[in-house]
Design a protein around this motif. Structure first.
Motif, PDB file in Angstrom:
ATOM      1  N   ARG A   1       0.845  -1.208   0.000  1.00  0.00           N
ATOM      2  CA  ARG A   1       0.000   0.000   0.000  1.00  0.00           C
ATOM      3  C   ARG A   1       0.877   1.254   0.000  1.00  0.00           C
ATOM      4  O   ARG A   1       0.593   2.217  -0.732  1.00  0.00           O
ATOM      5  CB  ARG A   1      -0.915   0.004   1.229  1.00  0.00           C
ATOM      6  CG  ARG A   1      -2.103  -0.905   1.095  1.00  0.00           C
ATOM      7  CD  ARG A   1      -3.130  -0.665   2.185  1.00  0.00           C
ATOM      8  NE  ARG A   1      -2.593  -0.796   3.533  1.00  0.00           N
ATOM      9  CZ  ARG A   1      -2.534  -1.927   4.233  1.00  0.00           C
ATOM     10  NH1 ARG A   1      -2.989  -3.043   3.694  1.00  0.00           N
ATOM     11  NH2 ARG A   1      -2.046  -1.943   5.455  1.00  0.00           N
ATOM     12  N   ASP A   2       1.944   1.248   0.811  1.00  0.00           N
ATOM     13  CA  ASP A   2       2.845   2.406   0.831  1.00  0.00           C
ATOM     14  C   ASP A   2       3.499   2.601  -0.535  1.00  0.00           C
ATOM     15  O   ASP A   2       3.619   3.725  -1.025  1.00  0.00           O
ATOM     16  CB  ASP A   2       3.925   2.219   1.902  1.00  0.00           C
ATOM     17  CG  ASP A   2       3.373   2.324   3.313  1.00  0.00           C
ATOM     18  OD1 ASP A   2       2.224   2.791   3.482  1.00  0.00           O
ATOM     19  OD2 ASP A   2       4.099   1.927   4.256  1.00  0.00           O
ATOM     20  N   ARG A   3       3.917   1.485  -1.140  1.00  0.00           N
ATOM     21  CA  ARG A   3       4.556   1.565  -2.459  1.00  0.00           C
ATOM     22  C   ARG A   3       3.578   2.088  -3.492  1.00  0.00           C
ATOM     23  O   ARG A   3       3.924   2.953  -4.307  1.00  0.00           O
ATOM     24  CB  ARG A   3       5.061   0.180  -2.858  1.00  0.00           C
ATOM     25  CG  ARG A   3       5.830   0.189  -4.173  1.00  0.00           C
ATOM     26  CD  ARG A   3       6.012  -1.184  -4.748  1.00  0.00           C
ATOM     27  NE  ARG A   3       4.697  -1.721  -5.044  1.00  0.00           N
ATOM     28  CZ  ARG A   3       4.339  -2.977  -4.795  1.00  0.00           C
ATOM     29  NH1 ARG A   3       5.176  -3.807  -4.256  1.00  0.00           N
ATOM     30  NH2 ARG A   3       3.119  -3.390  -5.107  1.00  0.00           N
ATOM     31  N   ASP A   4       2.336   1.599  -3.460  1.00  0.00           N
ATOM     32  CA  ASP A   4       1.335   2.060  -4.421  1.00  0.00           C
ATOM     33  C   ASP A   4       1.042   3.551  -4.229  1.00  0.00           C
ATOM     34  O   ASP A   4       0.860   4.282  -5.208  1.00  0.00           O
ATOM     35  CB  ASP A   4       0.048   1.240  -4.278  1.00  0.00           C
ATOM     36  CG  ASP A   4       0.224  -0.191  -4.750  1.00  0.00           C
ATOM     37  OD1 ASP A   4       1.190  -0.463  -5.497  1.00  0.00           O
ATOM     38  OD2 ASP A   4      -0.610  -1.043  -4.367  1.00  0.00           O
ATOM     39  N   ALA A   5       1.029   3.989  -2.955  1.00  0.00           N
ATOM     40  CA  ALA A   5       0.807   5.417  -2.692  1.00  0.00           C
ATOM     41  C   ALA A   5       1.968   6.239  -3.254  1.00  0.00           C
ATOM     42  O   ALA A   5       1.764   7.317  -3.833  1.00  0.00           O
ATOM     43  CB  ALA A   5       0.652   5.658  -1.193  1.00  0.00           C
TER      44      ALA A   5
END
Length: 177
Positions: free
Chosen positions: A93-97
């Motif tokens: 999720r952090d990477r996608d953000a």
């Protein structure tokens, strides 16, 4: 009366009476010894059966303890895998953000470049598009990260299976016989 009985048992009749009484005493002693031996035999059989049941109960307790230990170990491995998957999902999720922010920056840069080319500030394609290169690298890293995440999930499942098999084999090897 006794005196009369003694006079009638004189001679061979007396010997026969003594023999009958003696035979009855011997038969009584033999029967008593047989009954005593049979009761001893039953007591020994009961003691042997009690020992067998005691050993069987100990074996069953050991098996149950081993099953409980293996279950606890498996639950620990499952919980560890779930924690790892949760961390991986959080990292994804952090990477996608981050990718979304980079995508937004690329769109802003493209919009600025379009405005600059319209204003005649600099020619298109004359300078390196470092944000574009950076975005491309991030895109490759994203696809690699997803593939590694899938492989990591598969590896966690395989590790659970291997740990379960190893625990089962250890329990078979250490089982009392």
């Amino acid at each position: 009366m006794i005196a009369a009985a003694i006079k009638t048992l004189a001679g061979w009749k007396g010997y026969a009476a003594v023999a009958v009484v003696g035979a009855a005493l011997v038969a009584g002693v033999v029967l008593e010894r047989h009954r005593y031996g049979a009761s001893q035999y039953r007591a020994g059989g009961d003691a042997r059966q009690a020992e067998i049941e005691k050993r069987q109960a100990a074996i069953e307790r050991a098996w149950q303890e081993e099953r409980d230990r293996a279950d606890a170990e498996h639950r620990g491995a499952v919980l560890a895998r779930q924690r790892t998957e949760a961390r991986l999902a959080h990292a994804e999720r952090d990477r996608d953000a981050a990718f979304a922010r980079v995508g937004g920056l690329r769109k802003q840069l493209d919009a600025r470049n379009a405005e600059a080319s319209d204003a005649g500030g600099r020619p298109d394609g004359a300078s390196p598009d470092w944000i574009g290169l950076f975005g491309e690298c991030l895109g490759r890293a994203e696809s690699l990260g997803r593939r590694l995440g899938e492989v990591g999930k598969d590896a966690a499942g395989w590790a659970d299976q291997v740990n379960g098999l190893q625990g089962y084999i250890r329990s078979l090897q250490t089982a009392p016989r």
